[in-house]
Structure formats: structure tokens, C-alpha cells
Enzyme design. Structure first.
Site, PDB file in Angstrom:
ATOM      1  N   HIS A 251       3.178  -4.741   3.863  1.00 24.17           N
ATOM      2  CA  HIS A 251       2.930  -5.154   5.262  1.00 24.17           C
ATOM      3  C   HIS A 251       2.634  -6.664   5.405  1.00 24.17           C
ATOM      4  O   HIS A 251       1.920  -7.196   4.323  1.00 24.17           O
ATOM      5  CB  HIS A 251       1.973  -4.337   5.909  1.00 24.17           C
ATOM      6  CG  HIS A 251       2.385  -2.806   6.262  1.00 24.17           C
ATOM      7  ND1 HIS A 251       3.349  -2.522   7.283  1.00 24.17           N
ATOM      8  CD2 HIS A 251       2.166  -2.012   5.636  1.00 24.17           C
ATOM      9  CE1 HIS A 251       3.468  -1.257   7.379  1.00 24.17           C
ATOM     10  NE2 HIS A 251       2.822  -0.762   6.171  1.00 24.17           N
TER      11      HIS A 251
ATOM     12  N   HIS B 101       0.800  -1.109   0.140  1.00 20.62           N
ATOM     13  CA  HIS B 101       0.074   0.048  -0.139  1.00 20.62           C
ATOM     14  C   HIS B 101       0.890   1.278   0.002  1.00 20.62           C
ATOM     15  O   HIS B 101       2.013   1.165   0.176  1.00 20.62           O
ATOM     16  CB  HIS B 101      -1.046   0.135   1.221  1.00 20.62           C
ATOM     17  CG  HIS B 101      -0.304   0.295   2.375  1.00 20.62           C
ATOM     18  ND1 HIS B 101      -1.111   0.729   3.471  1.00 20.62           N
ATOM     19  CD2 HIS B 101       0.842   0.482   2.991  1.00 20.62           C
ATOM     20  CE1 HIS B 101      -0.475   1.081   4.735  1.00 20.62           C
ATOM     21  NE2 HIS B 101       1.020   0.784   4.266  1.00 20.62           N
TER      22      HIS B 101
ATOM     23  N   ASP C 235      -5.000 -10.833  -0.461  1.00 21.87           N
ATOM     24  CA  ASP C 235      -3.684 -11.084  -0.070  1.00 21.87           C
ATOM     25  C   ASP C 235      -2.801 -11.117  -1.484  1.00 21.87           C
ATOM     26  O   ASP C 235      -3.295 -11.485  -2.295  1.00 21.87           O
ATOM     27  CB  ASP C 235      -4.155 -12.499   0.261  1.00 21.87           C
ATOM     28  CG  ASP C 235      -2.560 -13.252   0.654  1.00 21.87           C
ATOM     29  OD1 ASP C 235      -1.774 -12.401   1.212  1.00 21.87           O
ATOM     30  OD2 ASP C 235      -2.788 -14.399   0.538  1.00 21.87           O
ATOM     31  N   HIS C 236      -1.544 -10.434  -1.209  1.00 18.30           N
ATOM     32  CA  HIS C 236      -0.881 -10.309  -2.236  1.00 18.30           C
ATOM     33  C   HIS C 236      -1.034  -9.347  -3.330  1.00 18.30           C
ATOM     34  O   HIS C 236      -0.702  -9.723  -4.487  1.00 18.30           O
ATOM     35  CB  HIS C 236      -0.345 -11.563  -2.722  1.00 18.30           C
ATOM     36  CG  HIS C 236       0.516 -12.684  -2.100  1.00 18.30           C
ATOM     37  ND1 HIS C 236       0.297 -13.191  -0.793  1.00 18.30           N
ATOM     38  CD2 HIS C 236       1.914 -12.916  -2.424  1.00 18.30           C
ATOM     39  CE1 HIS C 236       1.225 -13.876  -0.488  1.00 18.30           C
ATOM     40  NE2 HIS C 236       2.058 -13.598  -1.338  1.00 18.30           N
TER      41      HIS C 236
ATOM     42  N   CYS D  50       5.562   6.298   4.511  1.00 17.48           N
ATOM     43  CA  CYS D  50       4.579   5.543   4.092  1.00 17.48           C
ATOM     44  C   CYS D  50       3.817   5.973   2.745  1.00 17.48           C
ATOM     45  O   CYS D  50       2.923   5.437   2.247  1.00 17.48           O
ATOM     46  CB  CYS D  50       3.454   5.701   5.356  1.00 17.48           C
ATOM     47  SG  CYS D  50       3.776   4.478   6.640  1.00 17.48           S
TER      48      CYS D  50
ATOM     49  N   HIS E  11       4.799   0.098  -0.494  1.00 18.91           N
ATOM     50  CA  HIS E  11       5.563  -0.901   0.368  1.00 18.91           C
ATOM     51  C   HIS E  11       4.803  -1.744   0.961  1.00 18.91           C
ATOM     52  O   HIS E  11       3.476  -1.734   1.211  1.00 18.91           O
ATOM     53  CB  HIS E  11       6.345  -0.039   1.401  1.00 18.91           C
ATOM     54  CG  HIS E  11       5.250   0.633   2.424  1.00 18.91           C
ATOM     55  ND1 HIS E  11       4.728   1.970   2.111  1.00 18.91           N
ATOM     56  CD2 HIS E  11       4.713   0.359   3.552  1.00 18.91           C
ATOM     57  CE1 HIS E  11       4.044   2.222   3.128  1.00 18.91           C
ATOM     58  NE2 HIS E  11       3.981   1.360   3.963  1.00 18.91           N
TER      59      HIS E  11
ATOM     60  N   GLU F 110      -0.825  -3.946  11.719  1.00 21.52           N
ATOM     61  CA  GLU F 110       0.040  -3.667  10.519  1.00 21.52           C
ATOM     62  C   GLU F 110       1.457  -3.950  10.761  1.00 21.52           C
ATOM     63  O   GLU F 110       1.983  -4.464   9.984  1.00 21.52           O
ATOM     64  CB  GLU F 110      -0.187  -2.084  10.324  1.00 21.52           C
ATOM     65  CG  GLU F 110       0.162  -1.753   9.093  1.00 21.52           C
ATOM     66  CD  GLU F 110      -0.213  -0.262   8.563  1.00 21.52           C
ATOM     67  OE1 GLU F 110      -1.003  -0.324   7.763  1.00 21.52           O
ATOM     68  OE2 GLU F 110       0.579   0.565   9.213  1.00 21.52           O
TER      69      GLU F 110
HETATM   70 NI    NI Z   1       2.634   1.093   5.483  1.00 17.64          NI
END
Ligand code: NI
Length: 137
Positions: free
Chosen positions: A44, A17, A82-83, A36, A42, A127
Site C-alpha cells: 500500500h 503487509h 517505509d519500504h 488481504c 501486498h 490505506e
Molecule cells: Ni492491504
């Protein structure tokens, strides 16, 4: 009054995200979101805990079957997120900033319609190990 019981089911997904508000300037986004907000995204390792509170069903001995919770998460959340890149690949975050707060709220919206109305759902989203949110609070 009968006591209620809380049942927890933990699930996991990986996603990319970026925190960015298109209504703000690049400098304002950088000041607000820092790393961010880097344009190339990037990732998580998100941990999601569903907390379901209700009375124990005398027929089954369950408040809710954890297999049912696992199936709901797979079908309605993990398949979508997911992914994925949350900003680019999902309808839910096309215009909503994918903060932990908003992700937890969206997961609640995706799961709660599929639970019996006498059950109370809370979504806890990690997160990172240190940063997590709870919806509704
Ligand atoms: Ni983040």
C-alpha cells in the site's frame, strides 16, 4: 475560553503487509480477510496525517512547528515502516495484525510521547484513497 487551532502534517510511506490471524484457520482467515490474507503479501501507499490541536504559542505564533512533526515522523515512523514488510520487518506488528486501525494506533503511540503534553494528537491513516481511519476517534 481560548479557541484552539488544529495543525496538520501529511507524510507518506510504502509498505507491504498481510492480514492474518494465526489463531484462526486458513479458511477462516480467507473468509475474514479475503485478498488481504494472500500469503505472499501486498503493498500500500500509506498517507499519514498528523493532526495536532492546541493553543497558539504567543512567542512563536505556532501551535507546533510542522518541521518538528516532519522530523518526528521520519525518526520514529518512516525509518521503521517505509519500504518494509510490516509483518516480517517490524517489532510492532510481529503479533499485532497490521490493519489500518492498528497502524494508526501504533503511529499514535510512537509519536505522542514526543509532543508537549498540552497538545492533542490524532492520527489519520489512508490505506487507499477510499479507505482511511482516525485514531483516537
Ligand atoms: Ni492491504
Amino acid at each position: 475560553m481560548k479557541h484552539k487551532t488544529a495543525v496538520y502534517r501529511r507524510e507518506h510511506f510504502n509498505a507491504a503487509h498481510r492480514l492474518f490471524n494465526p489463531a484462526l484457520s486458513a479458511d477462516e482467515n480467507a473468509a475474514l480477510f479475503g485478498k488481504c490474507s494472500y500469503p505472499n503479501y501486498h503493498g500500500h501507499n500509506y498517507e499519514v496525517v498528523l493532526k495536532v490541536v492546541g493553543e497558539i504559542n504567543p512567542v512563536t505564533g505556532f501551535v507546533v512547528d510542522t518541521k518538528h512533526l516532519s522530523d518526528l515522523m521520519k525518526e520514529h515512523v518512516l525509518e521503521k515502516f517505509d519500504h518494509r514488510n510490516l509483518n516480517l520487518d517490524t517489532n510492532e506488528f510481529k503479533t499485532l495484525i497490521p490493519t489500518a486501525e492498528n497502524i494508526a494506533m501504533v503511529i499514535h503511540q510512537l509519536i505522542s510521547p514526543h509532543l508537549a503534553p498540552n497538545l492533542d494528537l490524532t492520527v489519520i491513516l489512508y490505506e487507499t484513497e477510499r479507505n482511511y481511519v482516525e485514531y483516537p476517534a
